[in-house]
Motif scaffolding. Sequence first.
Motif, PDB file in Angstrom:
ATOM      1  N   THR A 114       0.830  -1.192   0.000  1.00  0.00           N
ATOM      2  CA  THR A 114       0.000   0.000   0.000  1.00  0.00           C
ATOM      3  C   THR A 114       0.865   1.242   0.000  1.00  0.00           C
ATOM      4  O   THR A 114       2.051   1.200   0.323  1.00  0.00           O
ATOM      5  CB  THR A 114      -0.908   0.014   1.237  1.00  0.00           C
ATOM      6  N   ARG A 115       0.241   2.373  -0.304  1.00  0.00           N
ATOM      7  CA  ARG A 115       0.991   3.628  -0.310  1.00  0.00           C
ATOM      8  C   ARG A 115       1.514   3.954   1.075  1.00  0.00           C
ATOM      9  O   ARG A 115       2.566   4.558   1.225  1.00  0.00           O
ATOM     10  CB  ARG A 115       0.110   4.752  -0.852  1.00  0.00           C
ATOM     11  N   ALA A 116       0.782   3.559   2.117  1.00  0.00           N
ATOM     12  CA  ALA A 116       1.257   3.817   3.474  1.00  0.00           C
ATOM     13  C   ALA A 116       2.469   2.967   3.816  1.00  0.00           C
ATOM     14  O   ALA A 116       3.245   3.300   4.691  1.00  0.00           O
ATOM     15  CB  ALA A 116       0.135   3.542   4.477  1.00  0.00           C
ATOM     16  N   ASP A 117       2.649   1.828   3.099  1.00  0.00           N
ATOM     17  CA  ASP A 117       3.767   0.935   3.361  1.00  0.00           C
ATOM     18  C   ASP A 117       4.961   1.217   2.448  1.00  0.00           C
ATOM     19  O   ASP A 117       6.039   0.678   2.660  1.00  0.00           O
ATOM     20  CB  ASP A 117       3.353  -0.524   3.146  1.00  0.00           C
ATOM     21  N   GLN A 118       4.778   2.016   1.421  1.00  0.00           N
ATOM     22  CA  GLN A 118       5.794   2.184   0.381  1.00  0.00           C
ATOM     23  C   GLN A 118       6.944   3.055   0.865  1.00  0.00           C
ATOM     24  O   GLN A 118       6.750   4.206   1.245  1.00  0.00           O
ATOM     25  CB  GLN A 118       5.156   2.828  -0.857  1.00  0.00           C
ATOM     26  N   PRO A 119       8.194   2.533   0.870  1.00  0.00           N
ATOM     27  CA  PRO A 119       9.332   3.363   1.255  1.00  0.00           C
ATOM     28  C   PRO A 119       9.513   4.519   0.276  1.00  0.00           C
ATOM     29  O   PRO A 119       9.243   4.385  -0.927  1.00  0.00           O
ATOM     30  CB  PRO A 119      10.526   2.391   1.197  1.00  0.00           C
ATOM     31  N   LEU A 120       9.973   5.653   0.764  1.00  0.00           N
ATOM     32  CA  LEU A 120      10.243   6.783  -0.107  1.00  0.00           C
ATOM     33  C   LEU A 120      11.544   6.544  -0.863  1.00  0.00           C
ATOM     34  O   LEU A 120      12.409   5.790  -0.420  1.00  0.00           O
ATOM     35  CB  LEU A 120      10.308   8.061   0.716  1.00  0.00           C
ATOM     36  N   PRO A 121      11.728   7.191  -2.027  1.00  0.00           N
ATOM     37  CA  PRO A 121      12.858   6.871  -2.900  1.00  0.00           C
ATOM     38  C   PRO A 121      14.224   7.045  -2.256  1.00  0.00           C
ATOM     39  O   PRO A 121      15.152   6.313  -2.590  1.00  0.00           O
ATOM     40  CB  PRO A 121      12.667   7.851  -4.071  1.00  0.00           C
ATOM     41  N   ALA A 154       7.724  -0.481  12.213  1.00  0.00           N
ATOM     42  CA  ALA A 154       6.836   0.452  12.909  1.00  0.00           C
ATOM     43  C   ALA A 154       5.376   0.143  12.577  1.00  0.00           C
ATOM     44  O   ALA A 154       5.062  -0.272  11.453  1.00  0.00           O
ATOM     45  CB  ALA A 154       7.153   1.890  12.507  1.00  0.00           C
ATOM     46  N   PRO A 155       4.467   0.336  13.530  1.00  0.00           N
ATOM     47  CA  PRO A 155       3.038   0.164  13.221  1.00  0.00           C
ATOM     48  C   PRO A 155       2.630   1.034  12.037  1.00  0.00           C
ATOM     49  O   PRO A 155       3.084   2.177  11.911  1.00  0.00           O
ATOM     50  CB  PRO A 155       2.348   0.625  14.515  1.00  0.00           C
ATOM     51  N   VAL A 156       1.786   0.483  11.182  1.00  0.00           N
ATOM     52  CA  VAL A 156       1.424   1.178   9.938  1.00  0.00           C
ATOM     53  C   VAL A 156       0.861   2.565  10.216  1.00  0.00           C
ATOM     54  O   VAL A 156       1.180   3.528   9.500  1.00  0.00           O
ATOM     55  CB  VAL A 156       0.415   0.333   9.132  1.00  0.00           C
ATOM     56  N   GLN A 157       0.055   2.719  11.277  1.00  0.00           N
ATOM     57  CA  GLN A 157      -0.562   4.012  11.545  1.00  0.00           C
ATOM     58  C   GLN A 157       0.440   5.064  12.004  1.00  0.00           C
ATOM     59  O   GLN A 157       0.165   6.262  11.948  1.00  0.00           O
ATOM     60  CB  GLN A 157      -1.692   3.874  12.576  1.00  0.00           C
ATOM     61  N   GLY A 175      -1.713  11.954   0.735  1.00  0.00           N
ATOM     62  CA  GLY A 175      -2.993  11.864   1.431  1.00  0.00           C
ATOM     63  C   GLY A 175      -2.990  10.933   2.633  1.00  0.00           C
ATOM     64  O   GLY A 175      -4.062  10.551   3.123  1.00  0.00           O
ATOM     65  N   GLN A 176      -1.807  10.590   3.160  1.00  0.00           N
ATOM     66  CA  GLN A 176      -1.733   9.683   4.311  1.00  0.00           C
ATOM     67  C   GLN A 176      -2.064  10.398   5.619  1.00  0.00           C
ATOM     68  O   GLN A 176      -2.484   9.761   6.588  1.00  0.00           O
ATOM     69  CB  GLN A 176      -0.339   9.055   4.389  1.00  0.00           C
ATOM     70  N   VAL A 177      -1.810  11.712   5.676  1.00  0.00           N
ATOM     71  CA  VAL A 177      -2.196  12.534   6.816  1.00  0.00           C
ATOM     72  C   VAL A 177      -2.753  13.849   6.276  1.00  0.00           C
ATOM     73  O   VAL A 177      -2.439  14.257   5.153  1.00  0.00           O
ATOM     74  CB  VAL A 177      -1.024  12.840   7.769  1.00  0.00           C
TER      75      VAL A 177
END
Length: 310
Positions: A2-9, A21-24, A107-109
């Motif tokens: 998911t986008r929330a799990d995707q590491p940044l480049p 870390a917890p997903v939230q 859009g995660q936060v």
Amino acid sequence: MTRADQPLPDARPDNWVDRHAPVQWRPYLRLARIERPIGSWLLLLPCWWSSALASGAFGLYPDVWHLMLFIVGTVAMRGAGTTYNDIVDRDLDAQVARSRHRPLPAGQVSAKQALLFLIGLCLLGLCVLLQFNRPTIILGFSSLIIVAAYPFMKRIMPIPQLVLGLAFAWGGLVGWSAIAGSVDTPAILTYAAAILWTIGYDTIYALQDIEDDAIVGIKSSARLFGARVRQGIAACYAAAAVLVFGALISAGAGLAAYVGLALFAAHLAWQVKSLDPANGDLALTLFKSNRDAGLLLFAGIAADAILRAG
């Protein structure tokens, strides 16, 4: 994934935030760049340089309590700075490949959630700052003006890295003040050196985004230097080394500190020699290597302080 799990480049794919870390929590930890600690290191190192330099100048052992406080304070305030920057830049970040998956443009936060997180980090930073003497507390608050201005500079200044340097190098004043209760010549020279060091390494970092920055109108030293980017970085690094040399002389430093400076300068020269402006992955690697360069300088200054106090 998911986008929330995707590491940044520009984060290591095996970093602990994205793995454990917890997903939230992850969007908030990413706002604070916890999974990319290099920024905290680069904010911390001028604090450590000037603290160790002041300790040596006054015949003291390096103050381990201060060094530990600086770790907590820089992590908190670097996180506050990046969160604030992301709030201001969320529309621009959505247009840049490297930043479009950051928590706000993705859009995660929400902006309100990010603001509350920012306030919490600032309160933590305040708790750390209040552990120091009055001049240092005043210095700490003074830096907020520069921090607040930085995100807007990339829209109007041809070299916004200068303002970033003014903020990231502030520890060059704070570390000395925490020991001496004043800002003296060695602290000013260390601050100036750290500013130029910041311009140099952040120019390397900006090479990753140079094409996207041109499209969306973001200014940077990498764009300003253009075909002479290697020479521009070399000039910044050389001036930084000369200013550190002046700081060591004015603080009465001994041989170990100069050995640290020689290793620091050699590392910076290696970066310039290795640089390929067209290679974004290499630019990121060289940028991150500045942690090691800064630690070499700190090790020399700290060793000198220990030898002089012993």
